[in-house]
Design an enzyme around this catalytic site. Sequence first.
Site, short mmCIF file in Angstrom:
data_model
loop_
_atom_site.label_atom_id
_atom_site.label_comp_id
_atom_site.label_asym_id
_atom_site.label_seq_id
_atom_site.Cartn_x
_atom_site.Cartn_y
_atom_site.Cartn_z
N ALA A 1 1.00 -1.09 -0.16
CA ALA A 1 0.15 0.28 0.30
C ALA A 1 0.80 1.32 -0.45
CB ALA A 1 -1.18 0.01 1.01
N GLU B 1 -0.05 -22.25 0.83
CA GLU B 1 1.29 -22.07 0.39
C GLU B 1 2.40 -22.46 0.38
OE1 GLU B 1 0.71 -17.87 -1.38
OE2 GLU B 1 0.19 -18.59 -3.66
N ASP C 1 -3.40 -3.71 5.17
CA ASP C 1 -4.08 -4.27 5.85
C ASP C 1 -4.48 -3.52 7.39
OD1 ASP C 1 -3.77 -6.32 4.47
OD2 ASP C 1 -2.06 -7.46 5.70
C1 LIG Z 1 2.97 -15.58 3.27
C2 LIG Z 1 2.60 -14.85 2.21
C3 LIG Z 1 1.24 -14.36 0.92
C4 LIG Z 1 0.16 -14.43 0.34
N1 LIG Z 1 0.13 -14.49 -0.59
C5 LIG Z 1 -0.47 -13.48 -1.01
C6 LIG Z 1 -1.53 -13.82 -2.08
O1 LIG Z 1 -0.95 -14.45 -3.05
N2 LIG Z 1 -2.19 -12.64 -2.76
C7 LIG Z 1 -2.59 -11.71 -2.24
O2 LIG Z 1 -3.17 -10.52 -2.71
N3 LIG Z 1 -2.13 -11.60 -0.90
C8 LIG Z 1 -1.11 -12.27 0.13
N4 LIG Z 1 -0.67 -12.19 0.97
C9 LIG Z 1 -1.46 -10.96 1.77
C10 LIG Z 1 -0.71 -9.82 1.67
O3 LIG Z 1 0.85 -9.93 1.36
C11 LIG Z 1 -1.11 -8.75 2.26
O4 LIG Z 1 -2.75 -8.61 2.44
C12 LIG Z 1 -0.26 -7.41 2.07
O5 LIG Z 1 1.58 -7.22 2.25
C13 LIG Z 1 -0.63 -6.20 2.69
O6 LIG Z 1 -0.07 -5.01 2.27
P1 LIG Z 1 0.22 -3.13 3.56
O7 LIG Z 1 1.47 -2.44 2.62
O8 LIG Z 1 -1.01 -3.59 4.16
O9 LIG Z 1 1.34 -4.02 4.28
P2 LIG Z 1 2.58 -4.65 3.91
O10 LIG Z 1 2.58 -4.80 2.58
O11 LIG Z 1 3.26 -5.40 5.55
O12 LIG Z 1 3.46 -3.37 4.59
C14 LIG Z 1 3.60 -3.22 5.74
C15 LIG Z 1 5.11 -2.33 5.50
O13 LIG Z 1 5.62 -1.62 6.87
C16 LIG Z 1 6.82 -1.61 7.60
N5 LIG Z 1 6.73 -1.97 8.88
C17 LIG Z 1 5.86 -2.26 9.80
N6 LIG Z 1 6.23 -1.67 11.03
C18 LIG Z 1 7.13 -1.08 10.72
C19 LIG Z 1 7.24 0.41 11.56
N7 LIG Z 1 7.25 0.04 13.01
N8 LIG Z 1 8.11 1.66 10.97
C20 LIG Z 1 8.45 1.90 9.25
N9 LIG Z 1 7.77 0.21 8.94
C21 LIG Z 1 7.17 -0.10 9.21
C22 LIG Z 1 7.04 -3.46 7.08
O14 LIG Z 1 8.59 -2.94 6.96
C23 LIG Z 1 6.37 -3.03 5.10
O15 LIG Z 1 7.43 -3.14 4.53
C24 LIG Z 1 0.04 -13.17 1.79
C25 LIG Z 1 1.23 -12.95 2.68
C26 LIG Z 1 1.79 -13.50 2.93
C27 LIG Z 1 2.35 -13.66 4.69
#
Ligand SMILES: Cc1cc2nc3c(=O)[nH]c(=O)nc-3n(C[C@H](O)[C@H](O)[C@H](O)COP(=O)(O)OP(=O)(O)OC[C@H]3O[C@@H](n4cnc5c(N)ncnc54)[C@H](O)[C@@H]3O)c2cc1C
Length: 379
Positions: A11, A156, A286
Site C-alpha cells: 500500500a 502455499e 491491511d
Molecule cells: C506468505 C504470504 C502470502 C500471501 N499471499 C498473498 C497472495 O497470494 N495474494 C494477496 O493478494 N495477498 C497475499 N498475502 C497478503 C498480503 O501480503 C498482504 O495483504 C499485504 O502485504 C498487505 O500490504 P500492506 O501494505 O498493508 O502491508 P505490508 O506489505 O506488510 O507492508 C507494511 C510495511 O510497513 C513496514 N513497517 C511495519 N512496521 C513498521 C514500523 N514500525 N516502522 C517502519 N516501517 C514499518 C514493513 O516493513 C512493511 O514494509 C500474503 C501474505 C503472506 C504473509
Amino acid sequence: MKTLILGAGYAGLATATKMKPTPDLEVLLVERNPYHTFETRLHEAAAHNTRVTLPIEPLLRGTGVNFEQASVDSIDVDAREVTLKDGRVLTYDTLVVGLGSVTNFYRIPGLSDHATELKDVSDADEIFNYVNRIYSAGYTGNRDIVVGGAGLTGVELVTELAQRAQVLSRARGLPPFNIYLVEAGPKILPVLDDALRARAERTLNEYGIHVLTGHRLMEATATGVTVQTADGEQKQLQAGKIIWTGGIQARDIVKGERLEKGPGGRIAVDDYLRAKGYPEVFVVGDMALAHDQGGKPVPTTAQHAGQQGRLTGKNIRSLVKGRELEKYQPNTMGEFVSLGGLMAVGWMKLPWNQKLAMTGGMAHVMKKASEWKWRSSID
Ligand SMILES: Cc1cc2nc3c(=O)[nH]c(=O)nc-3n(C[C@H](O)[C@H](O)[C@H](O)COP(=O)(O)OP(=O)(O)OC[C@H]3O[C@@H](n4cnc5c(N)ncnc54)[C@H](O)[C@@H]3O)c2cc1C
C-alpha cells in the site's frame, strides 16, 4: 503540504510511486527496511531461499519522494505527530499509514514463544535454515513440521515445503519429513469455491501432506502441539518446527481519541480511505477497514493494498492541487493460490461479474502475471 507515508509495503509503496514532483508538495516515505518485501512470495523464500525483496530508493526516482530508513514507534493523530524509535518526532499536514499487520496468536498457550511466523524475510530464512539442518549429516532430532492455519499462506507454504522435501530426499537419500497442516475450521482455503478447493486438496494429498481440518491448535511447546477435534478429542503432534499462519491483526500503533477500530484492530476509513474523524490521515492496506460495494469488509490482500495505495497517491496530488478526491471502489480481479512448482488454482474476473476458474499451469501463469503486474506498477 508536508506529507508522510509510513511503510513501503504494497500500500505505502504504491502511494509513493504514484507521486510526481509537485509544487507545494513535500513527501517523505518512512520504512524500517531499505527494501520492499514481496510478502506474497515469502513461502517461496522459506522453501527455496528465493530473493523476495527490492531496494526502495531506485523505485522513487522521478517521484519527488524522499526516503528515510527508520522505525516508527508511535503515531498520535490528535497531536499530528509520528515518533520514531530513535526518539525523533515528525510532524505532517497529511499522513498515509500503511504499516501492515502482525501475526495474531489468539493467546494460544505457548504459540508465540514456540512458533515461527511467516511475515518477514527473517521468518522465511529461519524456515529455510531449519529444512537444511534436518537434512544435514548427524541430525537426530524430530524432523516433522506442523503448520497452523490452512488459508492462503499456510497452503502455499506446505506445498512449497513438500516440493523441497522431495528434491532434498532424492538428493540426500533420506526420507521426507512429515508435514501436518492443522486447521480449526471445517475446510482449507475458505476463500475458494468447492471445485477449486477439491483440486487443491488433491494436490496436498499427492504430496502426502497430513491435512487436519476441524482440529483446533490448543497449545504449543518446544517439542510439538496439542490439537483438539470438535468433539473434544485431544492429540499430540511432535514436531521439530511449528509455523503459525492462522491469523493476522492490524499493527496497533496509531492512537487517536476519535479513531474507530473494527475486527482485527483495523482502522475504519471513509469513502476516500481517510480515518473516520481524521480527514488528514489516510489508512491503507491491511491496517484499513474499508467496505466493498456490498458492504463487506475489503479482504486484507496485496491486490487491495496496491489499489488503495495507488488511489491515495492520486488523491494526495489532487489535494495539493485543490481538486476533488476520488472515491475508493474496491475491485477483486481474481484470486490465485500456488501449490508448489508449476501448480496453482484460482479464478479471474470476467466482464459482467463472471468468474473464470483455472487450475494447473495456466493458473500458475496467472499467479505469476499478478506478481509481474505489481512489479511493473511500482517502476
Ligand atoms: C506468505 C504470504 C502470502 C500471501 N499471499 C498473498 C497472495 O497470494 N495474494 C494477496 O493478494 N495477498 C497475499 N498475502 C497478503 C498480503 O501480503 C498482504 O495483504 C499485504 O502485504 C498487505 O500490504 P500492506 O501494505 O498493508 O502491508 P505490508 O506489505 O506488510 O507492508 C507494511 C510495511 O510497513 C513496514 N513497517 C511495519 N512496521 C513498521 C514500523 N514500525 N516502522 C517502519 N516501517 C514499518 C514493513 O516493513 C512493511 O514494509 C500474503 C501474505 C503472506 C504473509
